[in-house]
Design a protein around this motif. Structure first.
Motif, short mmCIF file in Angstrom:
data_model
loop_
_atom_site.label_atom_id
_atom_site.label_comp_id
_atom_site.label_asym_id
_atom_site.label_seq_id
_atom_site.Cartn_x
_atom_site.Cartn_y
_atom_site.Cartn_z
N VAL A 23 19.53 -3.27 -1.69
CA VAL A 23 18.93 -2.25 -2.54
C VAL A 23 18.14 -2.87 -3.68
CG1 VAL A 23 19.44 -0.26 -4.02
CG2 VAL A 23 20.75 -0.61 -1.93
N LEU A 24 18.61 -3.96 -4.23
CA LEU A 24 17.91 -4.63 -5.32
C LEU A 24 16.52 -5.09 -4.88
CD1 LEU A 24 17.98 -5.73 -8.21
CD2 LEU A 24 18.98 -7.82 -7.31
N HIS A 25 16.43 -5.62 -3.68
CA HIS A 25 15.14 -6.08 -3.17
C HIS A 25 14.24 -4.90 -2.77
CE1 HIS A 25 17.12 -9.95 -3.26
NE2 HIS A 25 15.91 -10.48 -3.21
N TYR A 30 9.44 -1.78 -4.20
CA TYR A 30 8.93 -0.51 -4.72
C TYR A 30 8.15 -0.74 -6.00
CZ TYR A 30 9.17 4.31 -6.51
OH TYR A 30 8.87 5.55 -7.01
N LYS A 31 8.73 -1.48 -6.93
CA LYS A 31 8.06 -1.74 -8.21
C LYS A 31 6.80 -2.59 -8.04
CE LYS A 31 12.04 -1.31 -11.26
NZ LYS A 31 12.98 -2.00 -12.16
N PHE A 33 4.69 -2.65 -5.55
CA PHE A 33 3.58 -1.91 -4.96
C PHE A 33 3.41 -0.50 -5.55
CE2 PHE A 33 4.29 -5.12 -1.69
CZ PHE A 33 2.99 -5.54 -1.48
N TYR A 34 4.15 -0.16 -6.58
CA TYR A 34 4.14 1.18 -7.14
C TYR A 34 2.72 1.62 -7.56
CZ TYR A 34 5.20 5.22 -10.05
OH TYR A 34 5.22 6.48 -10.57
N GLY A 35 2.05 0.83 -8.37
CA GLY A 35 0.72 1.20 -8.87
C GLY A 35 -0.28 1.38 -7.74
N TYR A 36 -0.28 0.43 -6.81
CA TYR A 36 -1.18 0.51 -5.66
C TYR A 36 -0.89 1.77 -4.84
CZ TYR A 36 -2.92 -0.57 -0.97
OH TYR A 36 -3.54 -0.50 0.25
N ALA A 37 0.38 2.01 -4.56
CA ALA A 37 0.76 3.15 -3.72
C ALA A 37 0.46 4.47 -4.42
CB ALA A 37 2.25 3.05 -3.38
N SER A 58 7.20 8.03 1.31
CA SER A 58 6.61 6.90 2.04
C SER A 58 7.52 5.68 1.97
CB SER A 58 5.24 6.54 1.45
OG SER A 58 4.34 7.61 1.61
N PHE A 59 8.04 5.40 0.81
CA PHE A 59 8.91 4.22 0.68
C PHE A 59 10.23 4.42 1.44
CE2 PHE A 59 6.11 2.36 -2.47
CZ PHE A 59 6.25 1.00 -2.17
N LEU A 60 10.72 5.63 1.54
CA LEU A 60 11.90 5.87 2.37
C LEU A 60 11.58 5.51 3.83
CD1 LEU A 60 13.28 9.21 0.90
CD2 LEU A 60 14.28 6.93 0.72
N LYS A 61 10.38 5.88 4.28
CA LYS A 61 9.95 5.53 5.64
C LYS A 61 9.81 4.02 5.79
CE LYS A 61 7.47 9.85 6.44
NZ LYS A 61 6.16 10.48 6.62
N VAL A 62 9.24 3.38 4.76
CA VAL A 62 9.07 1.92 4.79
C VAL A 62 10.42 1.24 4.92
CG1 VAL A 62 8.44 -0.07 3.35
CG2 VAL A 62 6.87 1.83 3.56
N PHE A 63 11.37 1.61 4.07
CA PHE A 63 12.68 0.96 4.09
C PHE A 63 13.42 1.22 5.40
CE2 PHE A 63 12.46 1.55 -0.74
CZ PHE A 63 11.85 0.32 -0.91
N SER A 64 13.31 2.44 5.90
CA SER A 64 13.95 2.77 7.16
C SER A 64 13.35 1.95 8.31
CB SER A 64 13.77 4.26 7.43
OG SER A 64 14.26 4.59 8.70
#
Length: 184
Positions: A23-25, A30-31, A33-37, A58-64
């Protein structure tokens, strides 16, 4: 060159840890790529809150996806992420299309604008103009003009005809010209 290698190694390490469910990674990714995303998501919504919602989905999909299959590094991660962001924004549009009410610009007239006006537009001005477009016009405009998709790709993504994509783009450009003439 060394910084590029360090950045690549840093990203590879983060992705490897995300695959393990760390989760830390995931938070670091997330942090990072936050601005770009967020800048991509904002192009497809009328508000920052909606953009953040799309970004989070989107990030939930990425992590999954990373956890299930791992990231396939045949394409750069940023490009892969951009594709997920755009597809999530389109899915969000489809899910909420029944809630949108579009005001068409009535009595369109040809307005010629001074090209220096366009040069002076800020990102806030551009977003304000895009926010005044009907949702489908905005999506097609962003996919074609900003993201570089062709009409065939847009028609497949949005399940519309290629000619419909062209019509939406033409209408979006015409409305933007009118809006620029009225507002600036």
């Amino acid at each position: 060159m060394k910084k590029e290698i360090d950045t690549k190694t840093y990203l590879e390490n983060i992705l490897a840890e995300c695959k393990n469910g760390n989760v830390l990674h995931q938070e670091l990714l997330y942090k990072h790529f936050y601005g770009y995303a967020l800048s991509i998501c904002r192009l497809y919504t009328y508000s920052n809150d909606d953009a953040v919602s799309i970004l989070n989905d989107s990030f939930l999909k990425v992590f999954s996806s990373i956890k299930k299959k791992g990231y396939n590094n045949t394409i750069p991660f940023k490009n892969w992420l951009r594709r997920i962001l755009i597809n999530t924004a389109i899915d969000n549009y489809r899910k909420n299309v029944k809630h949108y009410y579009h005001l068409e610009i009535e009595n369109e007239e040809d307005i010629y604008t001074d090209s220096s006006v366009i040069d002076d537009l800020t990102i806030k001005d551009i977003l304000k103009l895009l926010d005044q477009l009907p949702e489908m016009h905005r999506i097609v405009f962003n996919l074609y003009e900003i993201q570089g998709f062709n009409h065939k790709e847009i028609s497949e993504k949005l399940t519309i005809g290629e000619s419909t994509s062209r019509v939406f783009l033409t209408r979006a450009k015409k409305k933007l010209r009118i809006l620029i003439g009225k507002n600036f």
